[in-house]
Each structure stands twice: as C-alpha cells, then as structure tokens.
Design a protein around this motif. Structure first.
Motif, PDB file in Angstrom:
ATOM      1  N   VAL A  31      -7.675   7.044   1.772  1.00  0.00           N
ATOM      2  CA  VAL A  31      -7.035   7.936   0.793  1.00  0.00           C
ATOM      3  C   VAL A  31      -7.939   9.145   0.606  1.00  0.00           C
ATOM      4  CG1 VAL A  31      -6.532   8.131  -1.693  1.00  0.00           C
ATOM      5  CG2 VAL A  31      -5.779   6.113  -0.420  1.00  0.00           C
ATOM      6  N   GLU A  32      -7.391  10.347   0.702  1.00  0.00           N
ATOM      7  CA  GLU A  32      -8.197  11.552   0.537  1.00  0.00           C
ATOM      8  C   GLU A  32      -7.457  12.532  -0.378  1.00  0.00           C
ATOM      9  OE1 GLU A  32     -11.000  11.039   2.025  1.00  0.00           O
ATOM     10  OE2 GLU A  32     -10.568   9.837   3.804  1.00  0.00           O
ATOM     11  N   ALA A  33      -8.166  13.028  -1.404  1.00  0.00           N
ATOM     12  CA  ALA A  33      -7.609  14.058  -2.301  1.00  0.00           C
ATOM     13  C   ALA A  33      -8.480  15.290  -2.130  1.00  0.00           C
ATOM     14  CB  ALA A  33      -7.635  13.564  -3.740  1.00  0.00           C
ATOM     15  N   ILE A  34      -7.913  16.330  -1.516  1.00  0.00           N
ATOM     16  CA  ILE A  34      -8.732  17.484  -1.130  1.00  0.00           C
ATOM     17  C   ILE A  34      -8.348  18.729  -1.928  1.00  0.00           C
ATOM     18  CG2 ILE A  34      -9.535  18.860   0.854  1.00  0.00           C
ATOM     19  CD1 ILE A  34      -8.580  16.625   2.677  1.00  0.00           C
ATOM     20  N   GLY A  58       1.795   9.777  -5.588  1.00  0.00           N
ATOM     21  CA  GLY A  58       2.020  11.112  -5.031  1.00  0.00           C
ATOM     22  C   GLY A  58       1.267  11.404  -3.751  1.00  0.00           C
ATOM     23  N   TYR A  59       0.915  10.385  -2.985  1.00  0.00           N
ATOM     24  CA  TYR A  59       0.220  10.597  -1.715  1.00  0.00           C
ATOM     25  C   TYR A  59       1.207  10.561  -0.546  1.00  0.00           C
ATOM     26  CZ  TYR A  59      -4.341  10.437  -3.840  1.00  0.00           C
ATOM     27  OH  TYR A  59      -5.452  10.752  -4.588  1.00  0.00           O
ATOM     28  N   ALA A  60       0.947  11.390   0.472  1.00  0.00           N
ATOM     29  CA  ALA A  60       1.792  11.406   1.672  1.00  0.00           C
ATOM     30  C   ALA A  60       0.956  10.968   2.867  1.00  0.00           C
ATOM     31  CB  ALA A  60       2.333  12.811   1.894  1.00  0.00           C
ATOM     32  N   GLU A  61       1.617  10.351   3.827  1.00  0.00           N
ATOM     33  CA  GLU A  61       0.877   9.808   4.973  1.00  0.00           C
ATOM     34  C   GLU A  61       0.520  10.889   5.992  1.00  0.00           C
ATOM     35  OE1 GLU A  61       2.904   6.771   7.200  1.00  0.00           O
ATOM     36  OE2 GLU A  61       1.122   6.318   8.397  1.00  0.00           O
ATOM     37  N   ILE A  62      -0.674  10.782   6.540  1.00  0.00           N
ATOM     38  CA  ILE A  62      -1.070  11.630   7.673  1.00  0.00           C
ATOM     39  C   ILE A  62      -1.490  10.704   8.817  1.00  0.00           C
ATOM     40  CG2 ILE A  62      -3.462  11.871   6.787  1.00  0.00           C
ATOM     41  CD1 ILE A  62      -3.403  14.724   8.076  1.00  0.00           C
ATOM     42  N   ARG A  63      -1.128  11.060  10.042  1.00  0.00           N
ATOM     43  CA  ARG A  63      -1.527  10.256  11.208  1.00  0.00           C
ATOM     44  C   ARG A  63      -2.287  11.151  12.168  1.00  0.00           C
ATOM     45  NH1 ARG A  63       3.619   6.196  12.309  1.00  0.00           N
ATOM     46  NH2 ARG A  63       4.139   5.939  10.104  1.00  0.00           N
ATOM     47  N   THR A  96       0.832  -1.205   0.000  1.00  0.00           N
ATOM     48  CA  THR A  96       0.000   0.000   0.000  1.00  0.00           C
ATOM     49  C   THR A  96       0.866   1.256   0.000  1.00  0.00           C
ATOM     50  OG1 THR A  96      -1.714  -1.152   1.237  1.00  0.00           O
ATOM     51  CG2 THR A  96      -1.755   1.249   1.311  1.00  0.00           C
ATOM     52  N   ARG A  97       1.810   1.289   0.920  1.00  0.00           N
ATOM     53  CA  ARG A  97       2.662   2.481   1.024  1.00  0.00           C
ATOM     54  C   ARG A  97       3.429   2.719  -0.278  1.00  0.00           C
ATOM     55  NH1 ARG A  97       2.827   4.202   6.198  1.00  0.00           N
ATOM     56  NH2 ARG A  97       2.286   2.680   7.806  1.00  0.00           N
ATOM     57  N   PHE A  98       3.900   1.640  -0.860  1.00  0.00           N
ATOM     58  CA  PHE A  98       4.697   1.737  -2.079  1.00  0.00           C
ATOM     59  C   PHE A  98       3.849   2.290  -3.227  1.00  0.00           C
ATOM     60  CE2 PHE A  98       7.006  -0.414  -5.656  1.00  0.00           C
ATOM     61  CZ  PHE A  98       8.123   0.389  -5.572  1.00  0.00           C
ATOM     62  N   LEU A  99       2.616   1.776  -3.345  1.00  0.00           N
ATOM     63  CA  LEU A  99       1.743   2.236  -4.434  1.00  0.00           C
ATOM     64  C   LEU A  99       1.338   3.699  -4.223  1.00  0.00           C
ATOM     65  CD1 LEU A  99       0.143   1.193  -7.009  1.00  0.00           C
ATOM     66  CD2 LEU A  99      -1.830   1.244  -5.500  1.00  0.00           C
ATOM     67  N   LEU A 100       0.978   4.045  -2.991  1.00  0.00           N
ATOM     68  CA  LEU A 100       0.507   5.404  -2.733  1.00  0.00           C
ATOM     69  C   LEU A 100       1.601   6.434  -2.982  1.00  0.00           C
ATOM     70  CD1 LEU A 100      -1.792   4.503   0.164  1.00  0.00           C
ATOM     71  CD2 LEU A 100      -2.436   5.865  -1.811  1.00  0.00           C
ATOM     72  N   GLN A 101       2.801   6.039  -2.660  1.00  0.00           N
ATOM     73  CA  GLN A 101       3.912   6.951  -2.907  1.00  0.00           C
ATOM     74  C   GLN A 101       4.076   7.166  -4.420  1.00  0.00           C
ATOM     75  OE1 GLN A 101       7.200   4.881  -3.463  1.00  0.00           O
ATOM     76  NE2 GLN A 101       8.004   6.753  -4.343  1.00  0.00           N
ATOM     77  N   LYS A 124      -2.981  15.568  -1.238  1.00  0.00           N
ATOM     78  CA  LYS A 124      -3.200  14.121  -1.395  1.00  0.00           C
ATOM     79  C   LYS A 124      -2.650  13.377  -0.185  1.00  0.00           C
ATOM     80  CE  LYS A 124      -2.167  12.854  -5.744  1.00  0.00           C
ATOM     81  NZ  LYS A 124      -1.470  12.900  -7.061  1.00  0.00           N
ATOM     82  N   LEU A 125      -3.576  12.827   0.615  1.00  0.00           N
ATOM     83  CA  LEU A 125      -3.178  12.228   1.898  1.00  0.00           C
ATOM     84  C   LEU A 125      -3.659  10.787   2.006  1.00  0.00           C
ATOM     85  CD1 LEU A 125      -4.384  15.232   4.059  1.00  0.00           C
ATOM     86  CD2 LEU A 125      -2.010  14.729   3.455  1.00  0.00           C
ATOM     87  N   TYR A 126      -2.894   9.985   2.762  1.00  0.00           N
ATOM     88  CA  TYR A 126      -3.390   8.644   3.073  1.00  0.00           C
ATOM     89  C   TYR A 126      -3.112   8.306   4.530  1.00  0.00           C
ATOM     90  CZ  TYR A 126       1.209   6.235   3.078  1.00  0.00           C
ATOM     91  OH  TYR A 126       2.470   5.806   3.383  1.00  0.00           O
ATOM     92  N   TYR A 127      -3.822   7.314   5.035  1.00  0.00           N
ATOM     93  CA  TYR A 127      -3.630   6.870   6.422  1.00  0.00           C
ATOM     94  C   TYR A 127      -3.902   5.381   6.511  1.00  0.00           C
ATOM     95  CZ  TYR A 127      -8.642   7.827   6.024  1.00  0.00           C
ATOM     96  OH  TYR A 127      -9.941   7.882   5.575  1.00  0.00           O
ATOM     97  N   LEU A 128      -3.321   4.785   7.528  1.00  0.00           N
ATOM     98  CA  LEU A 128      -3.520   3.367   7.826  1.00  0.00           C
ATOM     99  C   LEU A 128      -3.744   3.292   9.315  1.00  0.00           C
ATOM    100  CD1 LEU A 128      -0.349   1.872   6.108  1.00  0.00           C
ATOM    101  CD2 LEU A 128      -2.654   1.196   5.577  1.00  0.00           C
ATOM    102  N   GLY A 129      -4.770   2.554   9.748  1.00  0.00           N
ATOM    103  CA  GLY A 129      -4.889   2.451  11.198  1.00  0.00           C
ATOM    104  C   GLY A 129      -6.239   1.974  11.671  1.00  0.00           C
TER     105      GLY A 129
END
Ligand code: HAM
Length: 419
Positions: A129-132, A35-40, A27-32, A103-108
């Motif tokens: 995944v959120e594109a705002i 062009g998505y960055a992680e948010i926690r 998941t992390r590899f594909l999202l990167q 462009k943000l993503y999260y896992l949790g």
C-alpha cells in the motif's frame, strides 16, 4: 531424472489456494473502502532503480537480488519489493497531476535471494500500500489504521503487536547516525563481523542485529528518538495522538530501524509473536526522499507491505468451513452422459457449481467422486430412467433421495436449498 522446483520458491497447491483467495478478496474489498486503487507493475525493473531506491548498503542490494543482463544490454532485476517500482511508475505516468494524494495498492510476487527457512522464501508475495503526495501525520495514522484493520478485522489474526518508531529525516538523520557510530566505534570489538562492516556503511542497521553481543551494546546505545529534530518530533507526537484517538494499540520500539534505506520519520512493523524467527507480518513507514532519489521532485510518501505467506501461516486454524455446495451429475450410458453434459452446461451458465465424470466410470466410482467433491446434491441419470423422463435426486447432506421429473429440471435444481 525427475525435475524438482527451486528451493525457496514453493508451489501453492489447490488445497491452499482457497485461503489465499479469501485473503486476497478481503484485501481488495478493504482497500477499495479506504479509497485505494490497484497498480500492477512488471516483475522486473532496471537494476539501478533498486540500487538507488533501496540503498547500496542494504542486505537486499548487497546480496539478495536476482539480477541478470538482458541480451547483453540492459541490467535487470526481479523486484525484491514494490515501493521503488511504484515510485518509478508514479513519476513516469505523472500521477501527481491527477490527485494531490495518490493512493495505490498491489498484490504479487517479490524475489529475494535469502536463505530459505520457515516463513522466509525466495519467491514470496506481498500486499503493498502506498500513499504518495502528502507529509501530513494524518496520512501516517490512516495508513496504519488501514493495516491494523486488515490484520485484525479482516484476517482476524490474534495477539498481534504493532511496533512504532521514528528514525528522523534528512535534517536529523546525520546526527542520529553520527552519535550511534561514535558510540559503537568505541566498542567495536564487541560487535559481530557483520555489524563491524555496518559501522561504516549503515550503522543504524546495528540496532536490529540479533546477535547477543550487539544487542547488549544496543541496549545502552543512543536511540534515534533521542536525537529527532523539532519537525520530526512534532510529527511523531501528532501520529501517536491520532493512533490513540483511533484506538490503535502500539508500542514504541526504539530499536526498530527497517532494512531499506528510503525510510524517514515514522517506521513500523506488525509482529506475530506466535511465529518463529520470521515473525514480521508487515512493515512500512514514511519515505519522503524516495521519489527524489529515483529522479522526481521532492515528494513525501508513506506505505507498508504485508507478507502473504506469513499471514496465511498466522490465520486462526479454525476448521475450514466445510460446506457442501453444488451438484454432481452421475450418469449411466451414453445417452445419459450427453443429457448430463447439456444439463450441466445450463446450470453452470446460471452460476451453479456443477461436476460430472467424463470417463464413463461405474456408478459406485462416480458416487465416490461426488463425495470427495463435497457437493450438496447428486443427480443420477440412467439411460432407462431418461427414457421415462425421470432421474434420481440425492441430497448428500440429508442422505435421502427422491425420484424427480426431468421437465423443468433446471428451474427445480436452481431453486434447491444450498446449491
Ligand atoms: P519489508 O519489511 O522488506 O518491506 O517486507 C515487508 C514484509 O514482506 C515483511 O514484513 C514480511 O512479512 C514479508 N517478507 C519480506 N521478505 C520475505 C521473504 N523472504 N519471505 C517471506 N516474506 C517476506 C518492504 O518490502 C517495503 N517495500 C514495505 C513498504 C511499502 N514500505 C513502504 N511502502
């Protein structure tokens, strides 16, 4: 009394976590790559965020939230989903100023007090995944393309269905809702008790009720697609055209409405028909009104979330690749154990998987442990051999062994095939 864990909040045991890690890494590899960055964000938020964001008439807000008063002061809720928290963080940290499209993503973990059953938990995990920041249909298409790539290319789940619908926006939703309410009110005696309640609060939810009586009515009921305003209809046509262009297979599901109130225009789900009742692996859509609802300027957005437990349950059951990896150092005697510990320290520092027994067990029991640990090699060190500067190296795959010199042993082991 032996204490037990909480129902609906399962433990993930060591034999399962390797699969989870593979899913998370892919998941992390594909999202990167997209062009998505992680948010926690934190696992709890002010209750009001979810009440306003998800909507008062939804099952989640009405009966599924874990809510508590913190120190008699603040009303907090364990997050039942990640979109409202991300919208809150987007506003709070003025992310709009950084990029036009964030462009943000999260896992949790997420928490919903649902009735536990196979595929439905009270603590479960999402990839979100959120594109705002953009109202363009191209964003919808790219987000759906990303979801499809994740499920099909990365996770390799067979036979998935992508279901697509449009449920209108602030301009046409009142018409959609009124037409449906009028139709259903005339036939309300045939609705289930839940849907009779929904008729006033949230009539669109009747569309995806599973009760046969309601489904029967829904079949003939006016659908959102029939009452879209011009802008929503044009948006949907463009999204469909782009998905066709990208060769993403989808079916139009006119009953798809989603369980959260913030959705506008495009709504979609990925279904695994091989799973039981809980067969939605992912769901999402546009939510052009949410940022405003949580106190910001009007900001269009689009996203989805995947349920990781359901993905894990869908992974092809191909035998886990059972590779033998690393080394086990079996020792006999105190000196040999000291030497073994020093050697392992060096091998691990260089990146090798290395194990040993620290309890001075018999050689037989150590060999049994080495087998269980699925190591490729076993290095047997005895006090006596050590005195001669030698050890025995056993290749567990080929089942043969040789005597080796201990000088330059680290280099020798690092150079072995399959460590
Ligand atoms: P959702 O449809 O409520 O959407 O949840 C997304 C996915 O989470 C579901 O398709 C399912 O796989 C998984 N899921 C939900 N509840 C449970 C449960 N009790 N046990 C196991 N898995 C579950 C959302 O949460 C939205 N925030 C998605 C989104 C993001 N929309 C826009 N951006």
């Amino acid at each position: 009394m032996k204490l037990k864990g909480v129902r609906g909040a399962p433990d993930l045991l060591p034999q399962e976590t390797a699969r989870w890690q593979r899913v998370e890494t892919a998941t992390r590899f594909l999202l990167q790559r997209y062009g998505y960055a992680e948010i926690r964000t934190p696992v709890f938020e002010r209750t009001e965020l979810f009440v306003r964001g998800i909507g008062e008439g939804t099952d989640i807000v009405e009966k599924e939230m874990y809510t508590f008063i913190d120190q008699g002061e603040v009303n907090l809720t364990l997050r039942p989903e990640g979109t409202a928290p991300v919208a809150r963080a987007y506003l709070e940290h003025q992310m709009a100023a950084q990029f036009p499209l964030v462009k943000l993503y999260y896992l949790g973990p997420m928490f919903r007090r649902e009735r536990p059953q196979s595929g439905r938990y009270r603590q479960f995990h999402q990839i979100g995944v959120e594109a705002i920041g953009s109202d363009q249909p191209a964003v919808d298409a790219e987000v759906i393309d990303l979801l499809w790539a994740l499920m099909v290319e990365e996770f390799r789940i067979p036979d998935l269905q992508l279901r697509l619908n449009s449920i209108g926006d602030a301009a046409c939703r009142p018409t959609i809702r009124d037409r449906l309410r009028r139709y259903m009110t005339d036939r309300s005696s045939a609705l289930c008790p839940d849907c009779q309640g929904r008729l006033t609060r949230n009539p669109l939810r009747i569309m995806d009720c599973k009760q046969p009586g309601c489904q029967h009515l829904v079949a003939e009921a006016p659908k959102p697609l029939e009452s879209l305003c011009e802008a929503c209809a044009a948006h949907f046509t463009e999204v469909r055209g782009l998905l066709d262009h990208l060769k993403i297979p989808y079916t139009i599901d006119e009953r798809l409405v989603r369980g959260l109130e913030y959705y506008t225009k495009t709504a979609f789900e990925v279904i695994n028909p091989r799973l039981g009742a809980q067969n939605a692996l992912a769901g999402g859509g546009r939510y052009d009104g949410l940022i405003e609802v949580v106190g910001g300027p009007s900001t269009p957005a689009m996203g989805f979330a995947v349920g990781i437990e359901r993905v894990i349950a869908s992974l092809p059951s191909a035998e886990e690749e059972d590779v033998l990896r690393g080394i086990y150092v079996a020792t006999l005697g105190r000196e040999a154990q000291r030497a073994g510990m020093g050697l392992l320290q060096e091998l691990r520092r260089r990146g090798m998987r290395g194990l040993m027994n620290l309890e001075a067990r018999s050689l037989k029991s150590q060999m049994r442990q080495a087998n269980k640990e699925r190591v490729r090699y076993c290095l047997i060190l005895g006090d006596e051999e050590l005195g001669r500067g030698q050890a025995t190296l056993r290749d567990m795959m080929k089942a043969d062994q040789t005597s080796v010199e201990l000088v330059h042993i680290v280099e020798r082991l690092m150079g072995l095939e399959g460590v």
